[in-house]
Motif scaffolding. Sequence first.
Motif, PDB file in Angstrom:
ATOM      1  N   LEU A 272     -13.582 -88.180 -59.666  1.00 55.30           N
ATOM      2  CA  LEU A 272     -14.590 -87.176 -60.013  1.00 55.30           C
ATOM      3  C   LEU A 272     -14.840 -86.235 -58.850  1.00 55.30           C
ATOM      4  CD1 LEU A 272     -17.319 -89.139 -61.983  1.00 55.30           C
ATOM      5  CD2 LEU A 272     -15.645 -87.521 -62.842  1.00 55.30           C
TER       6      LEU A 272
ATOM      7  N   LEU B  60     -13.361 -82.788 -58.331  1.00 54.24           N
ATOM      8  CA  LEU B  60     -13.887 -81.622 -59.027  1.00 54.24           C
ATOM      9  C   LEU B  60     -15.013 -80.945 -58.265  1.00 54.24           C
ATOM     10  CD1 LEU B  60     -13.990 -82.991 -62.657  1.00 54.24           C
ATOM     11  CD2 LEU B  60     -12.411 -81.345 -61.725  1.00 54.24           C
ATOM     12  N   GLN B  61     -15.537 -81.608 -57.227  1.00 52.62           N
ATOM     13  CA  GLN B  61     -16.640 -81.006 -56.483  1.00 52.62           C
ATOM     14  C   GLN B  61     -16.151 -79.775 -55.750  1.00 52.62           C
ATOM     15  OE1 GLN B  61     -19.452 -82.115 -57.633  1.00 52.62           O
ATOM     16  NE2 GLN B  61     -20.411 -82.590 -55.708  1.00 52.62           N
ATOM     17  N   PRO B  62     -16.942 -78.708 -55.706  1.00 49.16           N
ATOM     18  CA  PRO B  62     -16.523 -77.550 -54.929  1.00 49.16           C
ATOM     19  C   PRO B  62     -16.538 -77.897 -53.456  1.00 49.16           C
ATOM     20  CG  PRO B  62     -18.724 -77.246 -55.798  1.00 49.16           C
ATOM     21  CD  PRO B  62     -18.193 -78.484 -56.415  1.00 49.16           C
TER      22      PRO B  62
ATOM     23  N   ILE C 160       5.757 -86.199 -57.279  1.00 49.92           N
ATOM     24  CA  ILE C 160       4.389 -85.922 -56.820  1.00 49.92           C
ATOM     25  C   ILE C 160       3.584 -85.310 -57.952  1.00 49.92           C
ATOM     26  CG2 ILE C 160       3.042 -84.515 -55.228  1.00 49.92           C
ATOM     27  CD1 ILE C 160       5.353 -84.786 -53.296  1.00 49.92           C
TER      28      ILE C 160
ATOM     29  N   ARG D   2      -5.086 -96.436 -39.091  1.00 47.69           N
ATOM     30  CA  ARG D   2      -5.476 -95.065 -38.785  1.00 47.69           C
ATOM     31  C   ARG D   2      -6.958 -94.852 -39.053  1.00 47.69           C
ATOM     32  NH1 ARG D   2      -4.447 -90.063 -42.650  1.00 47.69           N
ATOM     33  NH2 ARG D   2      -5.745 -91.452 -43.862  1.00 47.69           N
TER      34      ARG D   2
ATOM     35  N   GLN E 202     -23.986 -87.957 -58.194  1.00 46.96           N
ATOM     36  CA  GLN E 202     -23.427 -89.039 -58.995  1.00 46.96           C
ATOM     37  C   GLN E 202     -23.517 -90.370 -58.285  1.00 46.96           C
ATOM     38  OE1 GLN E 202     -21.928 -86.043 -58.462  1.00 46.96           O
ATOM     39  NE2 GLN E 202     -20.114 -85.871 -59.721  1.00 46.96           N
TER      40      GLN E 202
ATOM     41  N   LYS F  40     -11.731 -75.784 -61.035  1.00 49.85           N
ATOM     42  CA  LYS F  40     -12.047 -76.478 -59.787  1.00 49.85           C
ATOM     43  C   LYS F  40     -13.171 -75.862 -58.986  1.00 49.85           C
ATOM     44  CE  LYS F  40      -9.219 -78.229 -56.885  1.00 49.85           C
ATOM     45  NZ  LYS F  40      -7.961 -78.451 -56.146  1.00 49.85           N
ATOM     46  N   ASP F  41     -13.537 -74.641 -59.292  1.00 55.25           N
ATOM     47  CA  ASP F  41     -14.494 -74.009 -58.401  1.00 55.25           C
ATOM     48  C   ASP F  41     -15.922 -74.447 -58.650  1.00 55.25           C
ATOM     49  OD1 ASP F  41     -12.683 -70.891 -58.479  1.00 55.25           O
ATOM     50  OD2 ASP F  41     -12.482 -72.668 -57.227  1.00 55.25           O
TER      51      ASP F  41
ATOM     52  N   ASP G 243      -3.703 -83.526 -48.069  1.00 53.63           N
ATOM     53  CA  ASP G 243      -2.490 -82.924 -47.521  1.00 53.63           C
ATOM     54  C   ASP G 243      -1.351 -83.928 -47.388  1.00 53.63           C
ATOM     55  OD1 ASP G 243      -3.437 -82.933 -44.003  1.00 53.63           O
ATOM     56  OD2 ASP G 243      -3.896 -84.266 -45.655  1.00 53.63           O
ATOM     57  N   ILE G 244      -1.638 -85.219 -47.593  1.00 59.02           N
ATOM     58  CA  ILE G 244      -0.550 -86.192 -47.549  1.00 59.02           C
ATOM     59  C   ILE G 244       0.075 -86.350 -48.911  1.00 59.02           C
ATOM     60  CG2 ILE G 244       0.087 -88.561 -47.070  1.00 59.02           C
ATOM     61  CD1 ILE G 244      -2.004 -88.712 -45.018  1.00 59.02           C
ATOM     62  N   PHE G 245      -0.736 -86.683 -49.920  1.00 57.03           N
ATOM     63  CA  PHE G 245      -0.091 -87.030 -51.183  1.00 57.03           C
ATOM     64  C   PHE G 245       0.339 -85.826 -51.992  1.00 57.03           C
ATOM     65  CE2 PHE G 245      -3.613 -86.118 -53.886  1.00 57.03           C
ATOM     66  CZ  PHE G 245      -4.741 -86.560 -53.248  1.00 57.03           C
ATOM     67  N   THR G 246      -0.025 -84.601 -51.550  1.00 56.52           N
ATOM     68  CA  THR G 246       0.557 -83.452 -52.239  1.00 56.52           C
ATOM     69  C   THR G 246       1.932 -83.127 -51.690  1.00 56.52           C
ATOM     70  OG1 THR G 246      -0.652 -82.035 -50.723  1.00 56.52           O
ATOM     71  CG2 THR G 246      -1.576 -82.297 -52.904  1.00 56.52           C
ATOM     72  N   LYS G 247       2.320 -83.788 -50.579  1.00 53.32           N
ATOM     73  CA  LYS G 247       3.613 -83.461 -50.006  1.00 53.32           C
ATOM     74  C   LYS G 247       4.564 -84.648 -49.989  1.00 53.32           C
ATOM     75  CE  LYS G 247       2.318 -79.321 -48.847  1.00 53.32           C
ATOM     76  NZ  LYS G 247       1.131 -79.354 -47.986  1.00 53.32           N
ATOM     77  N   VAL G 248       4.017 -85.852 -50.017  1.00 54.87           N
ATOM     78  CA  VAL G 248       4.855 -87.048 -49.958  1.00 54.87           C
ATOM     79  C   VAL G 248       4.499 -87.898 -51.162  1.00 54.87           C
ATOM     80  CG1 VAL G 248       5.530 -89.001 -48.538  1.00 54.87           C
ATOM     81  CG2 VAL G 248       4.616 -86.979 -47.462  1.00 54.87           C
ATOM     82  N   ASN G 249       5.508 -88.521 -51.779  1.00 54.21           N
ATOM     83  CA  ASN G 249       5.243 -89.269 -52.988  1.00 54.21           C
ATOM     84  C   ASN G 249       4.758 -90.675 -52.671  1.00 54.21           C
ATOM     85  OD1 ASN G 249       5.064 -89.943 -55.638  1.00 54.21           O
ATOM     86  ND2 ASN G 249       7.250 -90.293 -55.908  1.00 54.21           N
ATOM     87  N   VAL G 250       3.452 -90.851 -52.559  1.00 55.14           N
ATOM     88  CA  VAL G 250       2.887 -92.189 -52.413  1.00 55.14           C
ATOM     89  C   VAL G 250       1.843 -92.377 -53.502  1.00 55.14           C
ATOM     90  CG1 VAL G 250       3.251 -92.341 -49.928  1.00 55.14           C
ATOM     91  CG2 VAL G 250       1.156 -91.384 -50.786  1.00 55.14           C
TER      92      VAL G 250
ATOM     93  N   LYS H  58      -9.739 -93.854 -36.220  1.00 54.84           N
ATOM     94  CA  LYS H  58     -10.458 -92.599 -36.334  1.00 54.84           C
ATOM     95  C   LYS H  58     -11.955 -92.825 -36.332  1.00 54.84           C
ATOM     96  CE  LYS H  58      -9.406 -89.041 -38.795  1.00 54.84           C
ATOM     97  NZ  LYS H  58      -8.846 -88.104 -39.770  1.00 54.84           N
TER      98      LYS H  58
ATOM     99  N   LEU I 135      -4.719 -89.280 -33.464  1.00 57.39           N
ATOM    100  CA  LEU I 135      -3.902 -90.430 -33.057  1.00 57.39           C
ATOM    101  C   LEU I 135      -2.853 -90.003 -32.044  1.00 57.39           C
ATOM    102  CD1 LEU I 135      -3.265 -91.998 -36.545  1.00 57.39           C
ATOM    103  CD2 LEU I 135      -5.041 -92.565 -34.950  1.00 57.39           C
TER     104      LEU I 135
ATOM    105  N   GLY J 278     -18.832 -77.557 -59.839  1.00 56.07           N
ATOM    106  CA  GLY J 278     -18.984 -78.999 -59.731  1.00 56.07           C
ATOM    107  C   GLY J 278     -18.990 -79.662 -61.103  1.00 56.07           C
TER     108      GLY J 278
END
Lengths: 249, 188
Positions: free
Chosen positions: B160, B163-165, A76, B18, B174, A19-20, B90-97, B22, A104, A22
Amino acid sequence: MSILEVKNVSIRYITGDFKDIGLKEYVMRRLKGNYHVTEFWADKDVSFTLEHGEMLGIIGANGAGKSTLLKAVSGIMVPTEGRIRREGSIAALLELASGFDGELTVKENAYLRGAMLGYTRKFMDEKYDEIIAFAELKDFEDRPFKQLSSGMKSRLAFSIACLVKPDILILDEVLSVGDGAFKKKSEAKMREVIGGGATTILVSHSLKQVREMCTKILWLHKGRQIEFGTDVQGICDRYEAFLGGKLEL
Amino acid sequence: MFQTLKSYQFLFEELVKRDFKKKYKRTVLGMAWSVLSPLLHLLVMRLVFTRFFGRTTPHYTTFLFCGNLVFSFFSESTNQGMTALTGNADIFTKVNVPKYLFLFSKNVQCLINFGLTLCVFLVFCALDHITFTWRFVLLLYPIACLVLLNLGLGLILSALFVLQPPGAAPVSDQSRLCHHQIFPRDRY
């Protein structure tokens, strides 16, 4: 028919080059043969089953792979090896404060979080006042979320989360949250939810809670499964002895 | 897949709301900005191409507006779609959507913007004395195709982009390549 069956599950994280760099670097290194990754097995060969209405306590030191296993169980993450079979709806409270947006207002955030937990709009409309009353945030309804203190944020997160009624409930160290008086309220409310008959998986460092409430225990250490069974008191005793340095693994 | 979409309908609506809020939270003009911005683009391009490069095609402003409208829908959609996954990590790593919901909500937001500018475009057409025939309804087909293109490209690019740093430039090489392949500049 068990409600949750986890069979020989292993979960691997890849660290290093993955991951580090590109996309361009990735292709270049792949072509040159210069591509190195290390594998980190967060969980190796974990198996257990749960029947309806049981409560599983997962204990282990930090870094044992408990949260990763919970992520796999809740869907997940997909396990690298092994199989997980679940029946029924799952609600995973892995981190209470996830998904909130600072810009929000409190009301909008409450609806968003409720949507993430799988509630319907009708349900949220009905229960909204109850949620705000439980979290004691009536005066702060229209404030932007970032203006709340951290205690208020956890209280709101908890009061939204405790209305959930799934078939399988997963709690990752969320049983006692908040300040002082709210802690008692929240613990009582959670016990109510658990007592409502859902199959629960609880991760907690408080062995007292685990001993009181769980019917099965799973003990993990550095990704490996040390023990699993219905002998709650026995396993907890051995775990405490291990923590105290009296037991060697 | 449509079954899961239906069951996540509430979440989807909340995500779209949302994103909308925003986007315009800190601006003075708010929603008017999404109408004003293409008009300003149009003004600049018209000045450049007629005064400095001297093109004299009839109905030139409307012609420019047409191309600008479509291209900015494509560009905004893919650019925003690219960051759909990393921005909501930070949402989908903690909640299953399902993860594609985030991309869809960004696309819906861009589609709403496109709808608004399309209305302005129709006003322009009326002002420019272009006759409205029933054939205008046929516009729906290329719009639908464009939406599908945006979704598809967004899905590829957002995966893709993971994968970007972190800290790389938002518009990566790209996506710029994609833009130039699909919309060649000599359209103008």
